[in-house]
Design an enzyme around this catalytic site. Structure first.
Site, PDB file in Angstrom:
ATOM      1  N   GLU A 151      -6.833   5.068   7.540  1.00 50.01           N
ATOM      2  CA  GLU A 151      -6.614   6.476   7.191  1.00 50.01           C
ATOM      3  C   GLU A 151      -7.862   7.062   6.518  1.00 50.01           C
ATOM      4  O   GLU A 151      -8.189   8.230   6.704  1.00 50.01           O
ATOM      5  CB  GLU A 151      -5.357   6.617   6.316  1.00 50.01           C
ATOM      6  CG  GLU A 151      -4.103   6.456   7.167  1.00 50.01           C
ATOM      7  CD  GLU A 151      -2.921   5.796   6.475  1.00 50.01           C
ATOM      8  OE1 GLU A 151      -2.884   5.751   5.239  1.00 50.01           O
ATOM      9  OE2 GLU A 151      -2.030   5.298   7.198  1.00 50.01           O
ATOM     10  N   GLY A 157       2.791  -0.821   4.286  1.00 50.25           N
ATOM     11  CA  GLY A 157       2.957   0.570   3.871  1.00 50.25           C
ATOM     12  C   GLY A 157       4.431   0.896   3.726  1.00 50.25           C
ATOM     13  O   GLY A 157       5.066   0.620   2.704  1.00 50.25           O
ATOM     14  N   GLY A 158       5.000   1.443   4.783  1.00 48.28           N
ATOM     15  CA  GLY A 158       6.372   1.960   4.761  1.00 48.28           C
ATOM     16  C   GLY A 158       7.406   1.034   4.131  1.00 48.28           C
ATOM     17  O   GLY A 158       8.189   1.454   3.276  1.00 48.28           O
ATOM     18  N   GLY A 185       2.399   2.493  10.723  1.00 49.01           N
ATOM     19  CA  GLY A 185       3.381   3.561  10.541  1.00 49.01           C
ATOM     20  C   GLY A 185       4.070   3.982  11.827  1.00 49.01           C
ATOM     21  O   GLY A 185       4.715   5.019  11.885  1.00 49.01           O
ATOM     22  N   SER A 199       3.241  -1.882  10.431  1.00 44.04           N
ATOM     23  CA  SER A 199       4.694  -1.968  10.662  1.00 44.04           C
ATOM     24  C   SER A 199       5.290  -3.336  10.334  1.00 44.04           C
ATOM     25  O   SER A 199       6.210  -3.800  11.011  1.00 44.04           O
ATOM     26  CB  SER A 199       5.046  -1.549  12.091  1.00 44.04           C
ATOM     27  OG  SER A 199       4.669  -0.204  12.303  1.00 44.04           O
ATOM     28  N   GLU A 218      -5.584  -4.557  10.585  1.00 45.27           N
ATOM     29  CA  GLU A 218      -4.525  -3.564  10.790  1.00 45.27           C
ATOM     30  C   GLU A 218      -4.825  -2.755  12.046  1.00 45.27           C
ATOM     31  O   GLU A 218      -5.581  -1.770  11.981  1.00 45.27           O
ATOM     32  CB  GLU A 218      -4.456  -2.613   9.591  1.00 45.27           C
ATOM     33  CG  GLU A 218      -4.187  -3.282   8.271  1.00 45.27           C
ATOM     34  CD  GLU A 218      -3.603  -2.304   7.269  1.00 45.27           C
ATOM     35  OE1 GLU A 218      -2.475  -2.532   6.819  1.00 45.27           O
ATOM     36  OE2 GLU A 218      -4.258  -1.289   6.960  1.00 45.27           O
ATOM     37  N   HIS A 269      -9.558   1.451   4.721  1.00 43.54           N
ATOM     38  CA  HIS A 269      -8.279   1.665   5.407  1.00 43.54           C
ATOM     39  C   HIS A 269      -8.489   2.656   6.562  1.00 43.54           C
ATOM     40  O   HIS A 269      -9.290   3.587   6.448  1.00 43.54           O
ATOM     41  CB  HIS A 269      -7.232   2.197   4.426  1.00 43.54           C
ATOM     42  CG  HIS A 269      -5.862   2.191   5.015  1.00 43.54           C
ATOM     43  ND1 HIS A 269      -5.417   3.181   5.855  1.00 43.54           N
ATOM     44  CD2 HIS A 269      -4.853   1.275   4.938  1.00 43.54           C
ATOM     45  CE1 HIS A 269      -4.188   2.886   6.254  1.00 43.54           C
ATOM     46  NE2 HIS A 269      -3.823   1.738   5.719  1.00 43.54           N
ATOM     47  N   ASN A 317       0.871  -1.168   0.000  1.00 41.75           N
ATOM     48  CA  ASN A 317       0.000   0.000   0.000  1.00 41.75           C
ATOM     49  C   ASN A 317       0.909   1.220   0.000  1.00 41.75           C
ATOM     50  O   ASN A 317       1.468   1.589   1.030  1.00 41.75           O
ATOM     51  CB  ASN A 317      -0.890  -0.025   1.258  1.00 41.75           C
ATOM     52  CG  ASN A 317      -1.699   1.247   1.412  1.00 41.75           C
ATOM     53  OD1 ASN A 317      -1.777   2.066   0.494  1.00 41.75           O
ATOM     54  ND2 ASN A 317      -2.306   1.421   2.573  1.00 41.75           N
ATOM     55  N   TRP A 318       1.071   1.798  -1.178  1.00 40.62           N
ATOM     56  CA  TRP A 318       2.011   2.925  -1.293  1.00 40.62           C
ATOM     57  C   TRP A 318       1.463   4.225  -0.720  1.00 40.62           C
ATOM     58  O   TRP A 318       2.169   5.226  -0.648  1.00 40.62           O
ATOM     59  CB  TRP A 318       2.412   3.124  -2.771  1.00 40.62           C
ATOM     60  CG  TRP A 318       3.369   2.081  -3.268  1.00 40.62           C
ATOM     61  CD1 TRP A 318       3.992   1.114  -2.523  1.00 40.62           C
ATOM     62  CD2 TRP A 318       3.841   1.907  -4.616  1.00 40.62           C
ATOM     63  NE1 TRP A 318       4.808   0.351  -3.320  1.00 40.62           N
ATOM     64  CE2 TRP A 318       4.733   0.811  -4.601  1.00 40.62           C
ATOM     65  CE3 TRP A 318       3.591   2.558  -5.824  1.00 40.62           C
ATOM     66  CZ2 TRP A 318       5.372   0.359  -5.768  1.00 40.62           C
ATOM     67  CZ3 TRP A 318       4.222   2.120  -6.978  1.00 40.62           C
ATOM     68  CH2 TRP A 318       5.106   1.023  -6.943  1.00 40.62           C
ATOM     69  N   LYS A 319       0.191   4.239  -0.384  1.00 43.29           N
ATOM     70  CA  LYS A 319      -0.440   5.452   0.162  1.00 43.29           C
ATOM     71  C   LYS A 319      -0.140   6.643  -0.771  1.00 43.29           C
ATOM     72  O   LYS A 319      -0.064   6.449  -1.975  1.00 43.29           O
ATOM     73  CB  LYS A 319       0.028   5.702   1.601  1.00 43.29           C
ATOM     74  CG  LYS A 319      -0.159   4.455   2.469  1.00 43.29           C
ATOM     75  CD  LYS A 319       0.046   4.697   3.929  1.00 43.29           C
ATOM     76  CE  LYS A 319      -0.161   3.382   4.677  1.00 43.29           C
ATOM     77  NZ  LYS A 319      -0.091   3.531   6.120  1.00 43.29           N
TER      78      LYS A 319
END
Ligand code: PGA
Length: 254
Positions: free
Chosen positions: A99, A236-237, A175, A215, A169, A97, A9-11
């Protein structure tokens, strides 16, 4: 058997050029796509070029959108419809998600609407659920997560549920560098699977994939993936750098 799935998930990161470099670099890597499914969710602007690139490279990488709007077309400035996403080559969409829930105010019922529309039009859905830190502190995390699952999957048919992947999640792990312990994650995954069995049946609960997200990195992916009910990761990260994403895909060799 549930084949492991590693999803990036590159956001709101990476330009078209960055994404093309990333995918081109993946082509040169030794990845056995028979033992792992790979999904990449770039921003809307990269869906079309990256889908094309993946197609030309004959790589079995699925391209997913990170969101979509519920209407087909019309006066919804700034939104992107499902036919636009599909036309750009996406075969899946991430919905719910945290976010989207917490920054943009998306509710379970709104997410449910999107889930049904996406499934109806043949897109696979990665449905995200997860509790906030204060909910875990108050020991209501199971109720919170199962309520999200129930509400977001309301009226999803037995046929359509096969196109759903659930991603657990915990919000406090996203993150932050804080990962749920593999035991805590496994415990929640088991509860989600049992709940799916109640909502649907044993066969569906055994075949549905449940990913962990929050994470995940090369250093902890193998242990998480060793748990019986953890079928993959939504990352993500650690998915933003190709070297680290490769390690996640090849988690068995870590
Ligand atoms: P993270 O994000 O891996 O950076 O924690 C996961 C996600 O939000 O899907």
């Amino acid at each position: 058997m549930r084949r492991p799935l590693i999803a990036a998930n590159w956001k709101m990161n990476l330009t078209v050029e960055d994404g093309e470099k990333f995918i081109t670099a993946l082509f040169t890597e030794d990845i056995d796509y028979n033992i792992v499914d790979v999904v990449i969710a770039p921003s809307f602007t990269s869906l079309y070029p990256l889908s094309n690139l993946v197609m030309k490279g004959h790589a079995p990488i699925a391209i997913a959108a990170q969101n979509m709007y519920v209407e087909q077309d019309g006066a919804y400035t700034g939104e992107v419809s499902i036919s636009m996403i599909k036309g750009a080559g996406a075969t899946q969409v991430i919905l719910g998600h945290s976010e989207r829930r917490n920054i943009f105010g998306e509710t379970d019922s709104f997410i449910n609407k999107k889930v049904k529309i996406a499934l109806n039009s043949g897109l696979g859905v990665i449905l995200c659920v997860g509790e906030k830190e204060e909910e875990r502190d108050a020991k209501v995390e199971v109720e919170v997560v199962l309520s999200q699952v129930g509400k977001c999957l309301k009226d999803v048919s037995y046929d359509d549920i096969n196109n759903i992947v659930i991603a657990y999640e915990p919000v406090w792990a996203i993150g932050t560098g804080k990962t749920a312990s593999s035991d805590d994650a496994e415990c929640m995954h088991k509860r989600i699977r049992a709940f799916i069995k109640q909502m649907y049946n044993t066969e569906i609960s055994e075949s549905i994939k449940i990913l962990y997200g929050g994470s995940v990195k090369p250093g902890n992916v193998k242990e998480l993936m060793s748990m019986e009910d953890i079928d993959g990761a939504l990352v993500g990260g650690a998915s933003l750098k190709v070297e680290s994403f490769i390690k996640l895909i090849n988690f068995k060799n870590n």
